[in-house]
Design a protein around this motif. Structure first.
Motif: not given
Length: 120
Positions: A13-30
């Protein structure tokens, strides 16, 4: 030498908390998959599909420890009919001696459909 490392994820969903958490997850995985330190990063470009507009994903990246001086920028992807919705993409420019064939690109959630050839 600078190499580009790609990654993408989708959000529920287009919610700030989801945008932040999934972005962090992606960057940490990279970072984990490529053994990257913030000091090795020249810049990070983050794009979102136009249906993501409630928060800047780059803000989440800057909250990571040691990342406050890493240049980050957000933008929207082209609005192509039929494109994968609610998608966050990352292009990280990294100083590395790793060969291009050994770079580990990371695709999570629904974004695995973008590059199934690169998903482990």
């Amino acid at each position: 030498m600078i190499r580009g490392i790609r990654g993408a994820t989708t959000i529920e969903a287009n919610l700030p908390e989801i945008i932040y958490s999934e972005t962090v997850n992606l960057v940490e995985n990279i970072v984990k998959e490529n053994n990257i330190q913030p000091e090795d990063i020249a810049s990070v470009v983050i794009s979102t599909t136009p249906d993501i507009n409630t928060a800047f994903p780059a803000k989440a990246v800057r909250t990571l420890e040691g990342w406050q001086f890493v240049p980050t920028m957000c933008m929207h992807e082209m609005n192509v009919p039929g494109a994968l919705p609610l998608c966050i993409r990352v292009l990280m420019h990294v100083n590395t001696n790793v060969s291009q064939k050994d770079v580990q690109h990371v695709y999570l959630n629904g974004a695995v459909a973008l590059r199934p050839d690169l998903v482990k």
